[in-house]
Design a protein around this motif. Structure first.
Motif, PDB file in Angstrom:
ATOM      1  N   SER A  33      -0.820  36.554 -20.348  1.00 60.88           N
ATOM      2  CA  SER A  33      -1.982  37.065 -20.103  1.00 60.88           C
ATOM      3  C   SER A  33      -2.352  38.349 -20.760  1.00 60.88           C
ATOM      4  N   LEU A  34      -1.271  39.083 -21.347  1.00 63.19           N
ATOM      5  CA  LEU A  34      -1.199  40.171 -22.025  1.00 63.19           C
ATOM      6  C   LEU A  34      -1.805  41.411 -21.119  1.00 63.19           C
ATOM      7  N   LEU A  35      -1.358  41.126 -19.943  1.00 64.79           N
ATOM      8  CA  LEU A  35      -1.460  42.360 -18.897  1.00 64.79           C
ATOM      9  C   LEU A  35      -0.040  42.857 -18.373  1.00 64.79           C
ATOM     10  N   SER A  36      -0.105  44.077 -17.882  1.00 66.35           N
ATOM     11  CA  SER A  36       1.451  44.204 -17.519  1.00 66.35           C
ATOM     12  C   SER A  36       1.762  43.898 -15.942  1.00 66.35           C
ATOM     13  N   PRO A  37       2.868  43.488 -15.667  1.00 72.16           N
ATOM     14  CA  PRO A  37       3.386  43.090 -14.537  1.00 72.16           C
ATOM     15  C   PRO A  37       2.816  43.800 -13.349  1.00 72.16           C
ATOM     16  N   SER A  38       2.962  45.093 -13.434  1.00 69.80           N
ATOM     17  CA  SER A  38       2.539  46.043 -12.364  1.00 69.80           C
ATOM     18  C   SER A  38       1.128  45.839 -11.751  1.00 69.80           C
ATOM     19  N   THR A  39       0.252  45.561 -12.953  1.00 70.18           N
ATOM     20  CA  THR A  39      -1.077  45.275 -12.877  1.00 70.18           C
ATOM     21  C   THR A  39      -1.422  44.034 -12.061  1.00 70.18           C
ATOM     22  N   LEU A  40      -0.791  42.930 -12.595  1.00 68.79           N
ATOM     23  CA  LEU A  40      -0.395  41.681 -11.814  1.00 68.79           C
ATOM     24  C   LEU A  40      -0.403  41.973 -10.424  1.00 68.79           C
ATOM     25  N   SER A  41       0.857  42.448 -10.287  1.00 65.73           N
ATOM     26  CA  SER A  41       1.465  42.707  -8.837  1.00 65.73           C
ATOM     27  C   SER A  41       0.444  43.333  -8.038  1.00 65.73           C
ATOM     28  N   ARG A  42      -0.420  44.519  -8.554  1.00 63.98           N
ATOM     29  CA  ARG A  42      -1.287  45.147  -7.840  1.00 63.98           C
ATOM     30  C   ARG A  42      -2.665  44.335  -7.400  1.00 63.98           C
ATOM     31  N   ILE A  43      -2.858  43.249  -8.551  1.00 66.87           N
ATOM     32  CA  ILE A  43      -4.091  42.391  -8.220  1.00 66.87           C
ATOM     33  C   ILE A  43      -3.816  41.467  -7.317  1.00 66.87           C
ATOM     34  N   GLU A  44      -2.411  41.027  -7.191  1.00 68.52           N
ATOM     35  CA  GLU A  44      -2.199  39.943  -6.144  1.00 68.52           C
ATOM     36  C   GLU A  44      -2.018  40.350  -4.868  1.00 68.52           C
ATOM     37  N   THR A  45      -1.609  41.554  -4.556  1.00 65.65           N
ATOM     38  CA  THR A  45      -1.475  42.199  -3.488  1.00 65.65           C
ATOM     39  C   THR A  45      -2.793  43.037  -2.833  1.00 65.65           C
ATOM     40  N   GLY A  46      -3.792  42.827  -3.483  1.00 69.56           N
ATOM     41  CA  GLY A  46      -4.828  43.498  -3.200  1.00 69.56           C
ATOM     42  C   GLY A  46      -5.179  44.911  -3.326  1.00 69.56           C
TER      43      GLY A  46
END
Length: 185
Positions: A33-46
């Protein structure tokens, strides 16, 4: 405000569910998705709100669409009920809600109509019981139980029951659904 929070929670759940179903780590989805893993983690966790451009990139990477990520989870009525059209000699059970194609089970009691129709696309059906008489131009084809037919709908065509009621499972494109199932399909 609660509705927005509920929708965002649903989208987060779907993103995580799709990622896990594919067996992907956050790193794998991040690379796709060309996003950072930390950004995805914060998105998934709210811990981070989802921006539209991020949602588009995530949906694309997951083989989904934004529409699918945000569609209502209200399955108010999951039972498929028949729609009877006695004047047309057809009863239908719409098995899909996809606007591009219609999957339907049909019980056909009418004979082949005299008027043959054409429309763009292709039709496909398999006979579950009975026999269907398919008129394709000048040809008459009998399609029996456990047999299937697939044809260009630019050929003038019509179908009906032969020797008693028949049931079919059919896949119709948008024009085929309108032509064969009526305006409410």
């Amino acid at each position: 405000m609660k509705q927005d929070h509920d929708l965002e929670a649903l989208v987060r759940q779907r993103i995580r569910g799709l990622r896990v179903a594919r067996g992907w780590s956050l790193d794998e989805l991040a690379a796709r998705s060309l996003l950072s893993p930390s950004t995805l983690s914060r998105i998934e966790t709210g811990h981070r709100r989802i921006a539209l451009d991020q949602m588009a990139a995530i949906a694309r990477a997951l083989g989904s669409t934004i529409d699918q990520l945000v569609e209502s989870d209200a399955d108010d009525d999951v039972v498929i009920r028949p729609h009877s059209h006695p004047e047309r000699g057809i009863t239908t059970w719409l098995l899909s809600r996809d606007s591009g194609q219609t999957v339907a089970k049909m019980r056909i009691t009418r004979k082949v109509p005299g008027e043959l129709r054409v429309h763009p696309g292709r039709d496909w059906f398999t006979v579950l019981s009975g026999t269907v008489e398919l008129r394709l131009g000048d040809r008459t084809i009998l399609v029996g139980q456990n047999e299937a037919a697939e044809f260009s709908t630019m050929v003038p065509h019509a179908f009906g029951a032969h020797g008693g009621p028949a049931e079919v499972l059919c896949i119709l494109d948008h024009e085929g659904g309108r032509s064969h199932l009526g305006p409410e399909s």
